[in-house]
Design a protein around this motif. Structure first.
Motif, PDB file in Angstrom:
ATOM      1  N   ILE A   9      34.711  -6.116  -1.243  1.00  0.00           N
ATOM      2  CA  ILE A   9      34.811  -4.670  -1.445  1.00  0.00           C
ATOM      3  C   ILE A   9      35.258  -4.049  -0.123  1.00  0.00           C
ATOM      4  CG2 ILE A   9      33.589  -2.539  -2.029  1.00  0.00           C
ATOM      5  CD1 ILE A   9      33.717  -4.443  -4.380  1.00  0.00           C
ATOM      6  N   ALA A  78      36.101   2.931  -2.794  1.00  0.00           N
ATOM      7  CA  ALA A  78      35.652   1.548  -2.640  1.00  0.00           C
ATOM      8  C   ALA A  78      36.407   0.759  -3.693  1.00  0.00           C
ATOM      9  CB  ALA A  78      34.148   1.446  -2.855  1.00  0.00           C
ATOM     10  N   ILE A 118      26.959  -0.323  -2.742  1.00  0.00           N
ATOM     11  CA  ILE A 118      28.234   0.378  -2.624  1.00  0.00           C
ATOM     12  C   ILE A 118      27.997   1.852  -2.337  1.00  0.00           C
ATOM     13  CG2 ILE A 118      30.326   1.071  -3.877  1.00  0.00           C
ATOM     14  CD1 ILE A 118      30.071  -1.697  -5.331  1.00  0.00           C
TER      15      ILE A 118
END
Length: 171
Positions: A9, A78, A118
């Motif tokens: 990521i 992201a 995240i």
């Protein structure tokens, strides 16, 4: 124990047309799937007609908004190594006659990946960007029923400083 971090990521600030379109589609799908995201800002900007339902064509409305970010707003995404968006933030730069401040206007993470830090990484990127500009305050609003988001922001040092009240006058 901290939650695992998914491999591959990356996080980047990008207001290009292609990224803005992808982020708008992502926001329409993820945010639009849950009315608990709705707060007074969505009523004020026409994304919700009544504070309980999303406006028709939400992804298109986001596309209009994200196409005109200008200097006053930034877009953070992201994404996986394959280029799939898994999170996004819209950060606005505001000023009154006495203070400059930032507003985290929208933040969303792919629901199936919410235990992979995240959101924490997105928020860290936002805070670093705000601090780099020498800005002291970062604000956000959250729908009254969005308890998961409230717990997330509480854990990351945000506190409730007001309640927003609204009254619809023309029914």
């Amino acid at each position: 124990m901290t939650d695992p971090e998914p491999p591959g990521i990356r996080f980047r600030w990008d207001k290009s047309d292609a990224t803005a379109r992808a982020a708008a589609a992502f926001a329409g799908r993820v945010i639009g799937s849950d009315a608990r995201y709705i707060s007074h800002g969505e009523i004020q900007t026409g994304l919700s007609p009544d504070g309980r339902h999303w406006a028709d064509g939400l992804a298109g409305l986001y596309a209009e908004d994200f196409a005109t970010l200008g200097e006053a707003r930034d877009l953070l995404v992201a994404e996986t190594d394959a280029g799939d968006l898994v999170g996004m933030v819209i950060l606005a730069w505001e000023a009154s006659s006495r203070r400059q401040f930032a507003v985290l206007e929208d933040m969303a993470v792919e629901p199936s990946l919410r235990s992979f830090r995240i959101g924490e990484r997105l928020l860290g990127e936002v805070e670093a960007r705000v601090r780099a500009r020498g800005i002291e305050w970062l604000f956000l609003e959250s729908g009254v029923g969005n308890e998961g988001a409230h717990r997330f922001f509480d854990r990351h040092g945000f506190g409730t400083i007001s309640h927003v009240f609204a009254k619809r006058l023309n029914d």
